[in-house]
Design a protein around this motif. Sequence first.
Motif, PDB file in Angstrom:
ATOM      1  N   HIS A 181      40.775  -8.860 -17.377  1.00 31.95           N
ATOM      2  CA  HIS A 181      39.387  -8.770 -18.300  1.00 31.95           C
ATOM      3  C   HIS A 181      39.701  -7.446 -18.185  1.00 31.95           C
ATOM      4  CE1 HIS A 181      35.624  -8.784 -19.393  1.00 31.95           C
ATOM      5  NE2 HIS A 181      35.580  -7.640 -17.761  1.00 31.95           N
ATOM      6  N   GLU A 182      40.577  -6.667 -17.597  1.00 30.61           N
ATOM      7  CA  GLU A 182      40.365  -5.050 -17.776  1.00 30.61           C
ATOM      8  C   GLU A 182      42.051  -4.699 -19.223  1.00 30.61           C
ATOM      9  OE1 GLU A 182      42.659  -0.998 -15.281  1.00 30.61           O
ATOM     10  OE2 GLU A 182      40.761  -2.508 -14.135  1.00 30.61           O
ATOM     11  N   ASP A 183      42.777  -5.071 -18.974  1.00 33.92           N
ATOM     12  CA  ASP A 183      43.254  -5.401 -19.956  1.00 33.92           C
ATOM     13  C   ASP A 183      42.484  -5.623 -21.821  1.00 33.92           C
ATOM     14  OD1 ASP A 183      45.131  -4.279 -18.132  1.00 33.92           O
ATOM     15  OD2 ASP A 183      46.490  -6.383 -18.362  1.00 33.92           O
ATOM     16  N   LEU A 184      42.228  -6.718 -21.435  1.00 31.71           N
ATOM     17  CA  LEU A 184      41.535  -6.957 -22.302  1.00 31.71           C
ATOM     18  C   LEU A 184      40.275  -6.075 -22.721  1.00 31.71           C
ATOM     19  CD1 LEU A 184      40.808 -10.877 -21.902  1.00 31.71           C
ATOM     20  CD2 LEU A 184      42.493 -10.011 -23.588  1.00 31.71           C
ATOM     21  N   GLN A 185      39.599  -5.428 -22.281  1.00 29.43           N
ATOM     22  CA  GLN A 185      38.540  -4.687 -22.540  1.00 29.43           C
ATOM     23  C   GLN A 185      39.267  -3.126 -22.988  1.00 29.43           C
ATOM     24  OE1 GLN A 185      35.717  -3.989 -18.345  1.00 29.43           O
ATOM     25  NE2 GLN A 185      34.766  -3.592 -20.761  1.00 29.43           N
ATOM     26  N   GLU A 223      34.149  -8.835 -31.686  1.00 30.74           N
ATOM     27  CA  GLU A 223      33.404  -8.657 -30.958  1.00 30.74           C
ATOM     28  C   GLU A 223      32.981  -7.245 -30.227  1.00 30.74           C
ATOM     29  OE1 GLU A 223      31.185 -12.367 -29.833  1.00 30.74           O
ATOM     30  OE2 GLU A 223      31.504 -12.944 -31.517  1.00 30.74           O
ATOM     31  N   GLY A 224      34.010  -7.360 -29.463  1.00 29.36           N
ATOM     32  CA  GLY A 224      35.316  -6.989 -28.473  1.00 29.36           C
ATOM     33  C   GLY A 224      34.336  -7.002 -26.731  1.00 29.36           C
ATOM     34  N   ILE A 225      35.205  -7.454 -26.180  1.00 28.22           N
ATOM     35  CA  ILE A 225      35.060  -7.372 -25.161  1.00 28.22           C
ATOM     36  C   ILE A 225      34.131  -7.440 -23.921  1.00 28.22           C
ATOM     37  CG2 ILE A 225      35.964  -8.377 -22.901  1.00 28.22           C
ATOM     38  CD1 ILE A 225      37.641  -9.696 -25.159  1.00 28.22           C
ATOM     39  N   ALA A 226      33.138  -7.918 -23.840  1.00 32.69           N
ATOM     40  CA  ALA A 226      31.624  -7.253 -23.517  1.00 32.69           C
ATOM     41  C   ALA A 226      32.934  -6.867 -21.678  1.00 32.69           C
ATOM     42  CB  ALA A 226      30.801  -8.210 -23.121  1.00 32.69           C
ATOM     43  N   ALA A 227      31.577  -5.640 -20.708  1.00 30.80           N
ATOM     44  CA  ALA A 227      32.408  -5.569 -19.785  1.00 30.80           C
ATOM     45  C   ALA A 227      31.918  -6.616 -18.506  1.00 30.80           C
ATOM     46  CB  ALA A 227      31.704  -4.623 -19.393  1.00 30.80           C
ATOM     47  N   ASP A 228      30.296  -7.465 -18.301  1.00 27.43           N
ATOM     48  CA  ASP A 228      29.719  -8.082 -18.038  1.00 27.43           C
ATOM     49  C   ASP A 228      30.285  -9.671 -18.624  1.00 27.43           C
ATOM     50  OD1 ASP A 228      29.116  -8.305 -20.279  1.00 27.43           O
ATOM     51  OD2 ASP A 228      26.756  -8.664 -19.545  1.00 27.43           O
ATOM     52  N   LYS A 229      31.603  -9.806 -19.067  1.00 30.16           N
ATOM     53  CA  LYS A 229      32.003 -11.328 -19.139  1.00 30.16           C
ATOM     54  C   LYS A 229      32.720 -11.237 -19.375  1.00 30.16           C
ATOM     55  CE  LYS A 229      29.017 -11.918 -23.469  1.00 30.16           C
ATOM     56  NZ  LYS A 229      28.704 -12.952 -24.676  1.00 30.16           N
ATOM     57  N   LEU A 230      33.828 -11.236 -17.978  1.00 29.56           N
ATOM     58  CA  LEU A 230      34.475 -11.495 -16.844  1.00 29.56           C
ATOM     59  C   LEU A 230      35.556 -12.289 -17.977  1.00 29.56           C
ATOM     60  CD1 LEU A 230      36.194 -10.868 -14.497  1.00 29.56           C
ATOM     61  CD2 LEU A 230      35.522 -12.751 -13.466  1.00 29.56           C
ATOM     62  N   LEU A 231      35.539 -13.839 -18.451  1.00 30.85           N
ATOM     63  CA  LEU A 231      36.278 -14.850 -19.104  1.00 30.85           C
ATOM     64  C   LEU A 231      36.350 -14.401 -20.567  1.00 30.85           C
ATOM     65  CD1 LEU A 231      35.337 -18.079 -16.935  1.00 30.85           C
ATOM     66  CD2 LEU A 231      36.927 -15.730 -16.853  1.00 30.85           C
ATOM     67  N   ALA A 232      35.916 -13.552 -21.539  1.00 31.96           N
ATOM     68  CA  ALA A 232      35.930 -13.545 -22.708  1.00 31.96           C
ATOM     69  C   ALA A 232      37.552 -12.828 -22.728  1.00 31.96           C
ATOM     70  CB  ALA A 232      34.929 -12.197 -23.536  1.00 31.96           C
ATOM     71  N   GLY A 233      37.490 -14.439 -23.728  1.00 31.14           N
ATOM     72  CA  GLY A 233      38.908 -14.283 -24.276  1.00 31.14           C
ATOM     73  C   GLY A 233      40.069 -15.015 -23.359  1.00 31.14           C
ATOM     74  N   VAL A 234      39.435 -15.553 -22.062  1.00 29.65           N
ATOM     75  CA  VAL A 234      41.251 -15.707 -21.495  1.00 29.65           C
ATOM     76  C   VAL A 234      40.265 -16.942 -21.471  1.00 29.65           C
ATOM     77  CG1 VAL A 234      41.024 -15.989 -19.095  1.00 29.65           C
ATOM     78  CG2 VAL A 234      40.638 -13.963 -19.630  1.00 29.65           C
ATOM     79  N   VAL A 250      28.897 -26.924 -16.839  1.00 30.19           N
ATOM     80  CA  VAL A 250      29.795 -25.675 -16.180  1.00 30.19           C
ATOM     81  C   VAL A 250      30.693 -25.895 -17.626  1.00 30.19           C
ATOM     82  CG1 VAL A 250      30.582 -26.485 -13.949  1.00 30.19           C
ATOM     83  CG2 VAL A 250      31.736 -27.307 -16.703  1.00 30.19           C
ATOM     84  N   ILE A 251      30.558 -25.822 -18.766  1.00 24.85           N
ATOM     85  CA  ILE A 251      31.943 -25.830 -19.869  1.00 24.85           C
ATOM     86  C   ILE A 251      30.027 -24.356 -20.890  1.00 24.85           C
ATOM     87  CG2 ILE A 251      32.072 -26.642 -22.126  1.00 24.85           C
ATOM     88  CD1 ILE A 251      34.015 -27.100 -20.446  1.00 24.85           C
ATOM     89  N   GLU A 252      29.258 -24.910 -20.130  1.00 22.18           N
ATOM     90  CA  GLU A 252      27.530 -23.498 -21.190  1.00 22.18           C
ATOM     91  C   GLU A 252      27.705 -22.703 -20.462  1.00 22.18           C
ATOM     92  OE1 GLU A 252      24.249 -26.116 -20.492  1.00 22.18           O
ATOM     93  OE2 GLU A 252      24.169 -27.030 -22.603  1.00 22.18           O
ATOM     94  N   LYS A 253      27.924 -22.588 -18.889  1.00 20.39           N
ATOM     95  CA  LYS A 253      28.615 -21.274 -18.477  1.00 20.39           C
ATOM     96  C   LYS A 253      29.679 -20.714 -18.971  1.00 20.39           C
ATOM     97  CE  LYS A 253      25.404 -22.696 -14.564  1.00 20.39           C
ATOM     98  NZ  LYS A 253      24.620 -23.004 -13.187  1.00 20.39           N
ATOM     99  N   LEU A 254      30.424 -21.646 -18.937  1.00 21.04           N
ATOM    100  CA  LEU A 254      32.180 -20.541 -19.501  1.00 21.04           C
ATOM    101  C   LEU A 254      31.675 -19.890 -20.935  1.00 21.04           C
ATOM    102  CD1 LEU A 254      34.424 -23.541 -17.722  1.00 21.04           C
ATOM    103  CD2 LEU A 254      33.941 -20.941 -17.526  1.00 21.04           C
ATOM    104  N   ASN A 255      31.234 -21.059 -21.690  1.00 21.08           N
ATOM    105  CA  ASN A 255      31.538 -21.112 -23.445  1.00 21.08           C
ATOM    106  C   ASN A 255      30.042 -19.412 -23.211  1.00 21.08           C
ATOM    107  OD1 ASN A 255      31.850 -22.742 -24.643  1.00 21.08           O
ATOM    108  ND2 ASN A 255      30.440 -24.059 -24.557  1.00 21.08           N
ATOM    109  N   ALA A 256      28.847 -19.273 -22.108  1.00 24.21           N
ATOM    110  CA  ALA A 256      27.939 -18.132 -22.210  1.00 24.21           C
ATOM    111  C   ALA A 256      29.240 -16.528 -22.147  1.00 24.21           C
ATOM    112  CB  ALA A 256      27.303 -18.389 -20.963  1.00 24.21           C
ATOM    113  N   GLN A 257      30.189 -17.512 -20.972  1.00 24.31           N
ATOM    114  CA  GLN A 257      31.292 -15.775 -20.714  1.00 24.31           C
ATOM    115  C   GLN A 257      32.659 -15.645 -21.803  1.00 24.31           C
ATOM    116  OE1 GLN A 257      32.315 -14.194 -17.548  1.00 24.31           O
ATOM    117  NE2 GLN A 257      29.895 -14.342 -17.198  1.00 24.31           N
ATOM    118  N   ASP A 258      32.652 -16.023 -22.923  1.00 25.94           N
ATOM    119  CA  ASP A 258      33.437 -15.865 -23.916  1.00 25.94           C
ATOM    120  C   ASP A 258      34.436 -16.792 -23.873  1.00 25.94           C
ATOM    121  OD1 ASP A 258      31.584 -15.574 -26.306  1.00 25.94           O
ATOM    122  OD2 ASP A 258      31.548 -13.448 -25.555  1.00 25.94           O
TER     123      ASP A 258
END
Length: 490
Positions: free
Chosen positions: A12-16, A61-72, A105-113
């Motif tokens: 997550h840090e590397d993506l940010q 969009e950029g990797i949001a700090a509060d979205k741990l799974l964004a882009g994962v 569970v997929i809705e929750k993961l989608n909310a994390q991008d």
Amino acid sequence: MKFNETDLTQLHEDLQTKKISAKELTKAAFDRIKETDDDVKAFITLNEDEALKRAEAIDNEGIAADKLLAGVPLAVKDNIVTKGLKTTAASKMLENFTPIYDATVIEKLNAQDFINVGKTNLDEFAMGGSTENSAFFTTHNPWDLTRVPGGSSGGSAAAVAAGDVIGALGTDTGGSIRMPSSYNNVVGLKPTYGRVSRWGAIAFGSSFDQIGWITNSVKNNALLTEIISGQDDHDMTSSDRQVPNWAANLNENTNVKGLRIAVPKEYLDEGIQPGVRAVINNALKHFEELGAIIDADVSMPHTKYGVPAYYILASSEASSNLQRYDGIRYGFRAPDAKTLEEVYVKSRTQGFGDEVKRRIMLGTFSLSAGFYDAYFNKAAKIRTLIAQDFANVLKDHDLIMGPTGANPAFEIGSEIADPKTMYMNDILTVPVNMAGLPAMSLPAGFDNGLPVGLHIIGKAFDEQTIYNAGYVFEQTTDFHKQMPRLGGQD
């Protein structure tokens, strides 16, 4: 790129910081899948085009700090519905089914991008312990391609073991997350029943089913499970208990000093393969050296009744849940059916595999007039006694430990013709589902080069203690660092 040792927080840090982009990471996942999946066969459906588009959009969009799974990139067992992406349950009955909604569970993961790379193989409708019951193909164990990956979440476990993804969603009705994790040298947790919403998981045994993660490490498992946990209005059995921040407690100060660990004598009896018993005894000795208190003078006397009782109860629920596949509303419909009765009979005959039919027949028989009291009712009473066994032991202990399975992964084709032998492989895992408790399998060693899992069982809604123990064991051993060579291991 292999994802076997990847840390989710670091990723997550590397993506940010744009050390790597979501698109590069997603492409790396598909490159790895293409490198391994001709041999392993972990995936039924790949989502490459949509995943790469989504990854590019996330980068923009950029990797949001509060979205741990964004882009994962992560994978999903193919009995968890995904809007617009085929969900087959590895059955001819749903071979061309594309859902119009996402599971919770997929809705929750989608909310994390998150990036959904694809749907993994399983035993048809999650009924099996080897992934040989898939209507499409058998998944192979990356540690030895002649052996099964376990089931029913065999595709998810194999994908993680092969380094395709950090984690993959699975479901566990009687051990279907934990057994494949044991066979593949990865971490798999079945949460407490009700901790994670089941809405959108194709039902097998509704009072047993639970969604959970198979991952490459304990900490990643804790992070991912936290994201999908919580109460859901769509699932009346989901709990409204607060979801702890489990991973925050996994650090250099985590220890097992004074932890009271019960080892029921039934969990290490003569039915356990000697090599497995040796691995587990070494793991227990390691916990003792770390300051835990091991108590092997306990008994779970009703364990031996778990498998027969489970297969009556779960099959009874399956016979009810699978009524909906009638050839009329959705799913496969026999093309040669001429009458209404033929639509029902031929569609189910042609659409279901042998194991699914076997369980429908067993469940229907157990619920029928004249046999309900003799079978279903008696099995329900056994379930209560098993839950009482756990309550009695956990009253004076923090955790229960033993092997996840009695043996390492067996050869493909060696047991599939003997349902009784296949069912007995679950003897150590099904009691946990009967009681609705949380349990985890994690890498504990090897028997002739094949992985052996340590089974850690905790009190209801006490996933934290399980994670703590697993994390300390993982940090002080190197079993989880061993990687398969896709066919052989020294």
